[in-house]
Design a protein around this motif. Structure first.
Motif, mmCIF file in Angstrom:
data_model
loop_
_atom_site.group_PDB
_atom_site.id
_atom_site.type_symbol
_atom_site.label_atom_id
_atom_site.label_comp_id
_atom_site.label_asym_id
_atom_site.label_seq_id
_atom_site.Cartn_x
_atom_site.Cartn_y
_atom_site.Cartn_z
ATOM 1 N N LEU A 133 91.864 -25.995 53.643
ATOM 2 C CA LEU A 133 91.759 -25.205 54.449
ATOM 3 C C LEU A 133 93.099 -24.454 55.458
ATOM 4 N N VAL A 134 93.629 -25.836 55.750
ATOM 5 C CA VAL A 134 94.689 -24.990 56.297
ATOM 6 C C VAL A 134 96.669 -26.444 55.396
ATOM 7 N N PRO A 135 96.900 -25.504 55.187
ATOM 8 C CA PRO A 135 97.738 -26.362 54.337
ATOM 9 C C PRO A 135 99.091 -27.437 54.590
ATOM 10 N N GLY A 136 99.565 -26.808 55.863
ATOM 11 C CA GLY A 136 100.669 -27.453 56.783
ATOM 12 C C GLY A 136 100.587 -28.194 57.670
ATOM 13 N N HIS A 137 101.184 -28.295 58.354
ATOM 14 C CA HIS A 137 100.481 -28.913 60.146
ATOM 15 C C HIS A 137 101.221 -28.579 61.027
ATOM 16 N N GLY A 138 100.918 -26.858 60.959
ATOM 17 C CA GLY A 138 100.860 -25.837 61.491
ATOM 18 C C GLY A 138 99.569 -25.923 63.122
ATOM 19 N N ARG A 139 100.252 -24.916 63.785
ATOM 20 C CA ARG A 139 98.665 -25.233 65.588
ATOM 21 C C ARG A 139 97.117 -24.788 64.754
ATOM 22 N N ASP A 140 97.599 -23.997 63.607
ATOM 23 C CA ASP A 140 96.069 -23.799 63.092
ATOM 24 C C ASP A 140 95.560 -25.065 62.555
ATOM 25 N N PHE A 141 96.658 -25.692 61.780
ATOM 26 C CA PHE A 141 95.752 -27.359 60.948
ATOM 27 C C PHE A 141 95.392 -27.854 62.199
ATOM 28 N N TYR A 142 96.463 -28.202 63.326
ATOM 29 C CA TYR A 142 95.632 -29.720 64.284
ATOM 30 C C TYR A 142 94.662 -28.691 65.189
ATOM 31 N N ALA A 143 94.329 -27.103 65.440
ATOM 32 C CA ALA A 143 93.591 -26.597 65.941
ATOM 33 C C ALA A 143 92.236 -27.301 65.079
ATOM 34 N N LEU A 144 92.366 -26.835 64.211
ATOM 35 C CA LEU A 144 90.465 -27.329 62.964
ATOM 36 C C LEU A 144 90.792 -29.442 63.236
ATOM 37 N N LEU A 145 91.769 -29.775 63.194
ATOM 38 C CA LEU A 145 91.791 -31.613 62.884
ATOM 39 C C LEU A 145 91.423 -31.838 64.040
ATOM 40 N N ASP A 146 91.819 -31.345 65.781
ATOM 41 C CA ASP A 146 91.014 -31.078 66.852
ATOM 42 C C ASP A 146 89.842 -31.713 67.350
#
Length: 189
Positions: A133-146
């Protein structure tokens, strides 16, 4: 013994009746009472090796199980939006816990995760699902992973595992959006 590169026997004068065994990397470590007769030793090595392998097999899902596990994790934590085309164990990831190719929808998990606690495997799998869903390790990525409830615990486990080799573990540098394919969760080399 099959399934192990070698066997280490540890005898203890404090150990009286119990026999136990565990894996240490590719080695089977068998803990025996010091007074145990050597003729009985090989029987215990064989039996305990079989028990360790059976325990690992119960904890090690197949590739088919991984696909269903990924679907379940996506439904529970990502609103079912991450839909991989394949999820499989691989043995060629010496520097990563997992990797993902978003354009193909493929996820690969390092065989080194096998035998680790399920919440750790689920964390790495969720990490790779988020990359669909989100290619990098930015804010959007961690919001989903968390959204995965055991994130911090699993990260701590992997950091501790990596720390035993006196190296640090992290996700690596933030990739540029155009190079995000193949990105993955990386342990030390």
């Amino acid at each position: 013994m099959e399934g192990f590169a070698d066997v280490e026997i540890r005898r203890s004068a404090r150990r009286r009746k119990t026999v136990s065994a565990h894996r240490d990397g590719e080695r089977l470590v068998v803990l025996l009472p010091a007074g145990l007769a050597e003729r009985v030793e090989q029987r215990y090595v064989r039996e305990m090796g079989e028990k360790v392998l059976a325990r690992e097999a119960r904890r090690r899902p197949s590739d088919v199980d991984l696909v269903e596990r990924a679907r379940d994790l996506s439904r529970r934590h990502l609103d079912g939006r991450a839909v991989p085309t394949s999820v499989r164990w691989v043995t060629n990831q010496g520097t990563r816990w997992g990797s993902c190719t978003p354009s193909q929808g493929t996820i690969r998990l390092s065989h080194r995760l096998q035998g680790m606690p399920g919440y750790v495997q689920d964390y790495v799998l969720t990490h790779e699902l988020v990359h669909l869903l989100v290619p990098g390790h930015g804010r959007d990525f961690y919001a989903l992973l968390d959204r995965y409830p055991s994130c911090e615990r699993a990260r701590g486990y992997l950091e501790g595992w990596s720390g035993r080799d006196e190296t640090a573990w992290d996700d690596g540098p933030e990739p540029a959006p155009e190079t995000a394919e193949g990105d993955g969760v990386s342990p030390p080399a």
